[in-house]
Design a protein around this motif. Structure first.
Motif: not given
Length: 227
Positions: A1-22, A153-160
């Protein structure tokens, strides 16, 4: 399965996450509530903090079809917010949902100063386009139980994407929604599920399909004999 860090939010740097949150604010939705509607104004981008949403489209004949499910760590509604074009899909809560809501004007201001965020958003869009293409290709396969297995299989890759290889996966789609994705009648879908159930690959409960044996599902989808 794909690593959880493949999810978009987790690929951002902390400063980028903070900028979006602000730039945004937090909001919640109840199950079945519409978060954004197909054809509606661009509005906002949503970062899912908790809960699940389904993405659906309605064609020119008025037929509704779910095309994806998204969960925590996923970003949805980004393309409309960036392009300022009407939304091409509906986003609806499946479970209680909490999300960071970033209005389009604020989002574009952040992106102008932090181009890496834009790169990751477009990367996400490209990945999803490929996933959608896979679903359409699998829906045109020869024998339906094998074709259904490939779709699952394809839906499982999307959902989990972060699920361990031996863990059951619960798909947040009912039979009518799966039939729409597979482009078959509900009776045909049930026959396909019966075949997969007979091999102990999947189980079904009210409104849910549970993938119990991921590896066997992939083997069946590939046309290999499974027991």
């Amino acid at each position: 399965m794909t690593d959880p860090d493949s999810r978009a939010w987790h690929r951002l740097f902390p400063a980028e996450q903070d900028a979006l949150a602000a730039a945004g604010y937090t909001r919640t939705w109840r199950p079945d509530e519409i978060i954004a509607s197909q054809g509606g104004p661009p509005g906002s981008m949503y970062v899912l903090r908790s809960g699940w949403v389904k993405i659906t489209v309605t064609n020119d004949r008025g037929e509704l079809a779910p095309i994806a499910a998204r969960g925590p760590g996923e970003i949805v509604g980004e393309l409309a917010a960036i392009t300022d074009l009407p939304r091409n899909a509906t986003i609806q809560a499946i479970t209680p949902v909490t999300a960071l809501v970033i209005p389009a004007t604020r989002l574009r201001a952040v992106l102008s100063n932090r181009p890496h965020i834009a790169e990751e958003l477009f990367r996400t869009a490209a990945i999803r386009l490929e996933q959608s293409a896979h679903l359409h290709l699998e829906a045109g396969g020869p024998e339906f139980p094998q074709r259904l297995a490939a779709i699952l299989v394809e839906l499982a890759a999307q959902c989990a994407p972060d699920a361990p290889a031996d863990a059951p996966i619960i798909l947040p789609f009912g039979q009518e929604e799966l039939a729409a994705i597979a482009r078959v009648s509900r009776s045909t879908l049930i026959r396909g599920l019966d075949r997969l159930r007979s091999l102990s690959i999947v189980a079904t409960t009210r409104g849910r399909v549970i993938i119990e044996r991921q590896q066997q599902l992939r083997e069946f989808a590939a046309g290999k004999r499974t027991v």
